[in-house]
Design a protein around this motif. Structure first.
Motif, mmCIF file in Angstrom:
data_model
loop_
_atom_site.group_PDB
_atom_site.id
_atom_site.type_symbol
_atom_site.label_atom_id
_atom_site.label_comp_id
_atom_site.label_asym_id
_atom_site.label_seq_id
_atom_site.Cartn_x
_atom_site.Cartn_y
_atom_site.Cartn_z
ATOM 1 N N ARG A 34 -50.511 21.950 27.290
ATOM 2 C CA ARG A 34 -50.807 23.367 27.410
ATOM 3 C C ARG A 34 -49.814 24.141 26.567
ATOM 4 O O ARG A 34 -48.613 23.956 26.685
ATOM 5 N N LEU A 35 -50.357 24.987 25.709
ATOM 6 C CA LEU A 35 -49.523 25.848 24.876
ATOM 7 C C LEU A 35 -49.871 27.294 25.189
ATOM 8 O O LEU A 35 -51.044 27.644 25.299
ATOM 9 N N PHE A 36 -48.853 28.124 25.288
ATOM 10 C CA PHE A 36 -49.033 29.506 25.702
ATOM 11 C C PHE A 36 -48.550 30.458 24.611
ATOM 12 O O PHE A 36 -48.241 30.035 23.501
ATOM 13 N N ARG A 37 -48.498 31.726 24.944
ATOM 14 C CA ARG A 37 -48.130 32.759 23.966
ATOM 15 C C ARG A 37 -46.842 32.403 23.216
ATOM 16 O O ARG A 37 -46.712 32.683 22.036
ATOM 17 N N GLU A 38 -45.935 31.758 23.900
ATOM 18 C CA GLU A 38 -44.656 31.395 23.281
ATOM 19 C C GLU A 38 -44.857 30.464 22.082
ATOM 20 O O GLU A 38 -43.987 30.366 21.220
ATOM 21 N N SER A 39 -46.002 29.781 22.022
ATOM 22 C CA SER A 39 -46.303 28.871 20.914
ATOM 23 C C SER A 39 -47.140 29.530 19.823
ATOM 24 O O SER A 39 -47.473 28.887 18.832
#
Length: 120
Positions: A34-39
């Motif tokens: 899972r990748l979020f806004r930080e990525s």
């Protein structure tokens, strides 16, 4: 699709919001990462999902997204979909299953995606 692909959730939402929602939606553990806004990369006022960040061969990577701004760095990898709000009769992703099955059998997704765009 988890049997055919390495599925990764890549969202521009914040992890503190998207992670609990993902837990509810992904009961079978289909998403390997899972990748979020930080990525994401903030580019011209939008959060862009730079697929090169995945460290995978991009001719084997697709992004399914409702926002063209999200995949502006790799538009040739995109499978655009309509935004979903609350239409419980929506079958867009289910309708795409035969297309995804076809993609799972090729070494280079670009030819198939180009063909699909010309049909649309």
């Amino acid at each position: 699709m988890g049997e055919l692909f390495e599925c990764v959730l890549f969202t521009a939402s914040l992890a503190k919001y998207a992670d609990p929602v993902s837990d509810l939606l992904d009961k079978w553990g289909t998403f390997r990462s899972r990748l979020f806004r930080e990525s994401c990369v903030f580019h011209k006022g939008s959060y862009v999902k730079d697929l090169s960040f995945l460290g995978r061969d991009l001719n084997k990577v697709i992004i399914i997204d409702n926002s063209p701004a999200s995949y502006v760095f790799q538009p040739d990898n995109a499978v655009p979909v309509a935004s979903w709000f609350d239409d419980m009769s929506d079958t867009e992703l289910l309708d795409l299953i035969p297309f995804f099955e076809k993609l799972s059998k090729v070494d280079d997704i670009y030819d198939v995606l180009r063909q699909q765009r010309t049909l649309s």
